[in-house]
Design a protein around this motif. Structure first.
Motif, PDB file in Angstrom:
ATOM      1  N   ARG A 146       2.806 -30.320   2.575  1.00 57.21           N
ATOM      2  CA  ARG A 146       1.425 -30.906   2.831  1.00 57.21           C
ATOM      3  C   ARG A 146       1.508 -31.334   4.294  1.00 57.21           C
ATOM      4  NH1 ARG A 146       1.727 -35.487  -0.677  1.00 57.21           N
ATOM      5  NH2 ARG A 146       2.344 -36.467   1.613  1.00 57.21           N
ATOM      6  N   ARG A 200       2.730 -29.499 -11.067  1.00 59.12           N
ATOM      7  CA  ARG A 200       2.637 -30.596  -9.961  1.00 59.12           C
ATOM      8  C   ARG A 200       1.344 -31.342 -10.225  1.00 59.12           C
ATOM      9  NH1 ARG A 200       6.799 -30.670  -5.739  1.00 59.12           N
ATOM     10  NH2 ARG A 200       8.494 -29.301  -6.639  1.00 59.12           N
ATOM     11  N   ASN A 233      -0.496 -30.760  -3.098  1.00 63.08           N
ATOM     12  CA  ASN A 233       1.023 -31.281  -3.267  1.00 63.08           C
ATOM     13  C   ASN A 233       1.606 -29.883  -3.943  1.00 63.08           C
ATOM     14  OD1 ASN A 233       0.809 -33.669  -2.284  1.00 63.08           O
ATOM     15  ND2 ASN A 233       0.821 -34.832  -4.136  1.00 63.08           N
ATOM     16  N   ASP A 279      -0.578 -37.542 -17.674  1.00 68.13           N
ATOM     17  CA  ASP A 279       0.239 -38.419 -16.781  1.00 68.13           C
ATOM     18  C   ASP A 279      -0.727 -39.329 -15.994  1.00 68.13           C
ATOM     19  OD1 ASP A 279       1.825 -39.812 -15.042  1.00 68.13           O
ATOM     20  OD2 ASP A 279       2.979 -37.806 -14.165  1.00 68.13           O
ATOM     21  N   ARG A 314      -0.788 -40.062 -12.248  1.00 63.30           N
ATOM     22  CA  ARG A 314      -1.609 -39.436 -11.364  1.00 63.30           C
ATOM     23  C   ARG A 314      -2.711 -39.946 -10.657  1.00 63.30           C
ATOM     24  NH1 ARG A 314      -0.163 -34.014 -14.854  1.00 63.30           N
ATOM     25  NH2 ARG A 314       1.874 -33.758 -14.207  1.00 63.30           N
ATOM     26  N   ARG A 336      -1.954 -42.131  -8.045  1.00 64.59           N
ATOM     27  CA  ARG A 336      -1.530 -41.275  -6.945  1.00 64.59           C
ATOM     28  C   ARG A 336      -2.732 -40.505  -6.157  1.00 64.59           C
ATOM     29  NH1 ARG A 336       3.728 -39.501  -6.703  1.00 64.59           N
ATOM     30  NH2 ARG A 336       3.350 -37.469  -5.875  1.00 64.59           N
ATOM     31  N   ARG A 394      -5.554 -42.503   1.804  1.00 62.09           N
ATOM     32  CA  ARG A 394      -4.616 -42.213   2.746  1.00 62.09           C
ATOM     33  C   ARG A 394      -5.006 -41.215   3.899  1.00 62.09           C
ATOM     34  NH1 ARG A 394       1.223 -39.783   1.981  1.00 62.09           N
ATOM     35  NH2 ARG A 394       1.389 -41.276   0.535  1.00 62.09           N
TER      36      ARG A 394
HETATM   37  P1  ATP Z   1       4.384 -39.471  -0.474  1.00 64.65           P
HETATM   38  O1  ATP Z   1       3.978 -39.046   0.929  1.00 64.65           O
HETATM   39  O2  ATP Z   1       3.396 -40.165  -0.965  1.00 64.65           O
HETATM   40  O3  ATP Z   1       5.670 -39.830  -0.522  1.00 64.65           O
HETATM   41  P2  ATP Z   1       5.037 -36.855  -2.041  1.00 64.65           P
HETATM   42  O4  ATP Z   1       4.129 -36.000  -1.983  1.00 64.65           O
HETATM   43  O5  ATP Z   1       6.421 -36.854  -1.192  1.00 64.65           O
HETATM   44  O6  ATP Z   1       4.145 -38.197  -0.992  1.00 64.65           O
HETATM   45  P3  ATP Z   1       6.555 -37.980  -4.101  1.00 64.65           P
HETATM   46  O7  ATP Z   1       6.177 -39.085  -5.050  1.00 64.65           O
HETATM   47  O8  ATP Z   1       7.806 -38.247  -3.238  1.00 64.65           O
HETATM   48  O9  ATP Z   1       5.291 -37.839  -3.350  1.00 64.65           O
HETATM   49  O10 ATP Z   1       6.596 -36.650  -5.024  1.00 64.65           O
HETATM   50  C1  ATP Z   1       7.010 -35.570  -4.436  1.00 64.65           C
HETATM   51  C2  ATP Z   1       6.242 -34.292  -5.180  1.00 64.65           C
HETATM   52  O11 ATP Z   1       6.476 -34.141  -6.594  1.00 64.65           O
HETATM   53  C3  ATP Z   1       4.832 -34.425  -5.060  1.00 64.65           C
HETATM   54  O12 ATP Z   1       4.302 -33.848  -3.897  1.00 64.65           O
HETATM   55  C4  ATP Z   1       4.329 -33.552  -6.104  1.00 64.65           C
HETATM   56  O13 ATP Z   1       4.221 -32.187  -5.984  1.00 64.65           O
HETATM   57  C5  ATP Z   1       5.469 -33.766  -7.334  1.00 64.65           C
HETATM   58  N1  ATP Z   1       5.070 -34.896  -7.923  1.00 64.65           N
HETATM   59  C6  ATP Z   1       5.241 -36.265  -7.723  1.00 64.65           C
HETATM   60  N2  ATP Z   1       4.889 -37.141  -8.997  1.00 64.65           N
HETATM   61  C7  ATP Z   1       4.160 -36.301  -9.884  1.00 64.65           C
HETATM   62  C8  ATP Z   1       3.363 -36.468 -11.049  1.00 64.65           C
HETATM   63  N3  ATP Z   1       3.132 -37.755 -11.404  1.00 64.65           N
HETATM   64  N4  ATP Z   1       3.066 -35.305 -11.667  1.00 64.65           N
HETATM   65  C9  ATP Z   1       3.174 -34.049 -11.052  1.00 64.65           C
HETATM   66  N5  ATP Z   1       3.814 -33.657  -9.839  1.00 64.65           N
HETATM   67  C10 ATP Z   1       4.194 -34.784  -9.114  1.00 64.65           C
END
Ligand code: ATP
Length: 424
Positions: A47, A130, A135, A175, A178, A181, A188
């Motif tokens: 992303r 996801r 994401n 969940d 989310r 999130r 953001r």
């Molecule tokens: P950030 O910039 O906020 O860290 P990130 O996308 O890297 O963003 P992470 O929390 O590290 O966020 O999660 C990594 C990936 O895992 C996400 O991009 C998403 O695809 C998946 N993910 C995280 N949490 C969830 C969730 N609760 N349900 C489904 N997928 C999730």
């Protein structure tokens, strides 16, 4: 607009990542091919790469066994690994980089708020489990597919349309983390949750109560790690999401200003969790405060700060009194957690109280006599409670500015300890 082609993605990978990391990814991809497996970068890094933002974490997904792959990569690159059995993930530390490696998986939820049960799957399965379409993209790092974007769920189109879109209607209910999130990404990136997902969020937010304290606290940690957490918190308040955690929580322009002030006092990414938490709780009464400490299972230091707030608020009338000497301020505040005092200094509406709290934090709490017990014993006074009392009296005079040098302290000590001086 069409998604960037493979050449553009390879260019962005090369220009956006440190050389060693880029080489490591290429080599890891080739190694995976030898194992007959495919390797992908997935999630937030894809992303951010498409948004031309600097990436933070690297998440790799392998259509194969993440543990044995991580063990082999650690051997090849002379790195270290930590293996987690529950979700078959591994953390690989190589040359100062931290890389998560996961097996591509499918997930199912036994009940809302629970952690999912998992089984191995393809990269597409993994993207489908996801949170949001933005994401749910991956980039292949395997051999001739290196740099190919995998976007089965329209993530790129949503990045362009500036949308936070869930992948299925039960997403927020399955969940509820989310919900937090979604609000974070929306604020953001300046994206939007459309009407349909907002309605589902409204429906899913009742399940926030089923989240464990630790999962819920983690969501606050993530919000506080944002550059401007007040935006996500104001939105969470507006959507009545904060109200699901405590009906007493309020987050409007007042709290937003406090959060900005906290960032002014620390460097932006270094505001302590406990300080933000105390500001979030500042308007709560004692009972609601204690309930929230429990609901979030706050660690001892943060709990001390947050509970300190309620007690400090009761001292505000004393701190408004005219003619307070610095030592009076000191004795009133000594023993309170400095972060609780900082939170009150930020949030308290009374100018004089703010000034006195800041005076305590920046100066008074650091004031100690130059002389110590050993100095007095060296002067010939016998050890005992009189020495301790003399030092306290010296400290009081120093706080009020009536002694400032070693010589003045020594004279004062001589007067105070006249009776306890042994025969010479
Ligand atoms: P950030 O910039 O906020 O860290 P990130 O996308 O890297 O963003 P992470 O929390 O590290 O966020 O999660 C990594 C990936 O895992 C996400 O991009 C998403 O695809 C998946 N993910 C995280 N949490 C969830 C969730 N609760 N349900 C489904 N997928 C999730």
């Amino acid at each position: 607009m069409k998604p960037p082609n493979t050449e553009t993605i390879i260019y962005r990978l090369k220009s956006g990542l440190p050389d060693e990391l880029h080489r490591l990814l290429e080599q890891a991809g080739r190694h995976c091919l030898k194992r007959g497996e495919s390797l992908y970068i997935a999630g937030g890094m894809v992303r951010d790469l498409l948004l031309c933002l600097p990436g933070k974490d690297i998440d790799l997904v392998v259509e194969g066994d993440s543990h044995s792959l991580a063990i082999e990569l650690a051997r090849i690159f002379d790195g270290e690994i930590t293996l987690h059995e529950q979700f078959r993930t591994a953390k690989l530390s190589v040359g100062g980089f931290s890389i998560d490696v996961a097996t591509a998986r499918k997930e199912a939820y036994s009940h809302p708020g629970a952690l999912p049960t998992v089984q191995a799957g393809t990269i597409e399965d993994d993207l489908r489990r996801r949170d949001f379409s933005i994401n749910s993209m991956a980039i292949s790092v395997s051999g001739e597919n290196y740099g190919r974007l995998i976007d089965p769920l329209g993530g790129f189109a949503d990045l362009e349309g500036r949308l936070v879109r869930i992948l299925h209607p039960a997403s927020f209910t399955d969940d509820p983390t989310r919900i937090f999130r979604a609000i974070r990404y929306e604020q953001r990136f300046g994206f939007q949750l459309q009407t349909a997902p907002l309605k589902l969020l409204e429906k899913g937010k009742g399940n926030i109560s089923s989240l464990s304290a630790d999962r819920l606290r983690y969501e606050f940690e993530c919000i506080f790690a944002e550059q401007a957490p007040e935006m996500a918190l104001a939105r969470a308040y507006q959507l009545s999401v904060l109200g699901e955690i405590s009906e007493a929580l309020i987050f409007d322009k007042t709290e937003a200003k406090w959060f900005e002030a906290a960032r002014g006092a620390y460097s932006p990414q270094a505001v302590p969790f406990a300080l933000y938490m105390a500001l979030l709780n500042y308007r709560l009464g004692n009972e609601d405060n204690n309930k929230l400490i429990k609901r979030l299972n706050l660690p001892a230091d943060a709990a001390k700060t947050v509970s300190g707030i309620s007690r400090l608020k009761q001292k505000q009338d004393d701190l408004k009194k005219a003619d307070m000497r610095p030592s009076d301020i000191y004795y009133l505040l000594a023993g309170f957690d400095p972060l609780a005092i900082k939170a009150c200094a930020i949030a308290c509406p009374h100018h004089i109280v703010k000034k006195r709290l800041e005076l305590y934090l920046t100066e008074l709490r650091h004031i100690r006599p130059i002389l110590g017990g050993e100095d007095l014993i060296r002067l010939g006074y016998s050890p005992g409670p009189a020495i301790g009392q003399a030092l306290l009296a010296i400290q009081e005079k120093r706080l009020n500015g009536s002694v400032s040098s070693r010589q003045q302290e020594t004279e004062l000590a001589r007067n105070l300890l006249q009776d306890s001086k042994p025969e010479q």
